[in-house]
Design a protein around this motif. Structure first.
Motif, PDB file in Angstrom:
ATOM      1  N   LYS A  33       0.842  -1.203   0.000  1.00 49.10           N
ATOM      2  CA  LYS A  33       0.000   0.000   0.000  1.00 49.10           C
ATOM      3  C   LYS A  33       0.878   1.254   0.000  1.00 49.10           C
ATOM      4  O   LYS A  33       0.592   2.212  -0.712  1.00 49.10           O
ATOM      5  N   ASP A  34       1.951   1.241   0.775  1.00 46.20           N
ATOM      6  CA  ASP A  34       2.868   2.391   0.796  1.00 46.20           C
ATOM      7  C   ASP A  34       3.440   2.655  -0.592  1.00 46.20           C
ATOM      8  O   ASP A  34       3.538   3.805  -1.022  1.00 46.20           O
ATOM      9  N   PHE A  35       3.824   1.598  -1.300  1.00 46.81           N
ATOM     10  CA  PHE A  35       4.341   1.773  -2.660  1.00 46.81           C
ATOM     11  C   PHE A  35       3.303   2.454  -3.539  1.00 46.81           C
ATOM     12  O   PHE A  35       3.622   3.391  -4.281  1.00 46.81           O
ATOM     13  N   LEU A  36       2.068   1.979  -3.466  1.00 47.80           N
ATOM     14  CA  LEU A  36       0.996   2.536  -4.286  1.00 47.80           C
ATOM     15  C   LEU A  36       0.832   4.033  -4.016  1.00 47.80           C
ATOM     16  O   LEU A  36       0.751   4.838  -4.948  1.00 47.80           O
ATOM     17  N   ILE A  37       0.811   4.417  -2.757  1.00 47.08           N
ATOM     18  CA  ILE A  37       0.578   5.808  -2.375  1.00 47.08           C
ATOM     19  C   ILE A  37       1.807   6.690  -2.605  1.00 47.08           C
ATOM     20  O   ILE A  37       1.697   7.806  -3.099  1.00 47.08           O
ATOM     21  N   GLU A  38       2.982   6.172  -2.267  1.00 41.55           N
ATOM     22  CA  GLU A  38       4.172   7.014  -2.229  1.00 41.55           C
ATOM     23  C   GLU A  38       5.059   6.940  -3.469  1.00 41.55           C
ATOM     24  O   GLU A  38       5.731   7.923  -3.792  1.00 41.55           O
ATOM     25  N   ASP A  39       5.091   5.793  -4.160  1.00 40.72           N
ATOM     26  CA  ASP A  39       6.106   5.612  -5.193  1.00 40.72           C
ATOM     27  C   ASP A  39       5.595   5.281  -6.591  1.00 40.72           C
ATOM     28  O   ASP A  39       6.300   5.516  -7.576  1.00 40.72           O
ATOM     29  N   ALA A  40       4.434   4.688  -6.719  1.00 37.14           N
ATOM     30  CA  ALA A  40       3.983   4.172  -8.017  1.00 37.14           C
ATOM     31  C   ALA A  40       3.920   5.251  -9.095  1.00 37.14           C
ATOM     32  O   ALA A  40       4.444   5.060 -10.196  1.00 37.14           O
ATOM     33  N   LEU A  41       3.305   6.378  -8.795  1.00 36.65           N
ATOM     34  CA  LEU A  41       3.173   7.426  -9.801  1.00 36.65           C
ATOM     35  C   LEU A  41       4.534   8.026 -10.157  1.00 36.65           C
ATOM     36  O   LEU A  41       4.841   8.229 -11.335  1.00 36.65           O
ATOM     37  N   THR A  42       5.362   8.272  -9.161  1.00 37.16           N
ATOM     38  CA  THR A  42       6.696   8.823  -9.415  1.00 37.16           C
ATOM     39  C   THR A  42       7.517   7.865 -10.273  1.00 37.16           C
ATOM     40  O   THR A  42       8.168   8.283 -11.237  1.00 37.16           O
TER      41      THR A  42
END
Length: 174
Positions: A33-42
């Protein structure tokens, strides 16, 4: 949603963008979930990976992140390909960097659907752009059995219990 299967035609797939809301997405895997919120778009903006969101009845129910990869041919796998006249040291792959299903939508067929989706993306690459022979994944301990059931094989076990796994697209896709 208890016991109810989700069918592919009921799902809308979108590439992640800044307008998506993840507040209702629940995962026991905090790092996913952290990846989705914090890193996926970047990561997508930096062209490191692409994240596809799966929406069911306008609710985010799962996502998959894809990126390029390769398999280094060693041991039996190297022998298998050398016997077929393929003497390369590595072969191209599409990697599943992340695959996550909302806790409320587990065991409804979404994981398998996302693997088929990834395989079809790999096939699109082969048809129009470049070679791609495998799907790969670095599977966590509790995901290894799921991937084995889908036809993936272990390439290498790591000391932390995770496994580098692969499936040959010629065997996975009809």
């Amino acid at each position: 949603m208890d016991g109810q299967k989700i069918f592919p035609e009921e799902v809308i797939i979108e590439k992640i963008n800044k307008n998506h809301n993840f507040s209702s997405f629940v995962s026991y895997e905090k790092d996913l979930k952290d990846f989705l919120i914090e890193d996926a778009l970047t990561n997508q903006e930096l062209k490191l990976s692409t994240t596809f969101l799966w929406l069911y009845q306008q609710k985010l129910v799962s996502y998959i992140t894809l990126l390029t990869d390769k398999i280094n041919l060693e041991g039996d796998l190297q022998t298998f390909f050398r016997d077929k006249g393929i003497a390369y040291f590595s072969l191209p792959a599409l990697k599943i960097g992340r695959l996550c299903v909302d806790d409320h939508f587990q065991r409804k067929g979404l994981g398998r659907m996302m693997l088929v989706f990834a395989a079809k993306k790999a096939q699109e690459i082969c048809d129009d752009k470049a070679g791609c022979r495998f799907l790969t994944v670095d599977a966590k301990k509790d995901s290894i059995l799921f991937y084995k059931k889908q036809g993936f094989e272990i390439l290498k076990m790591r000391t932390d219990g995770t496994a580098v796994m692969y499936v040959d697209l010629l065997k996975f896709l009809p």
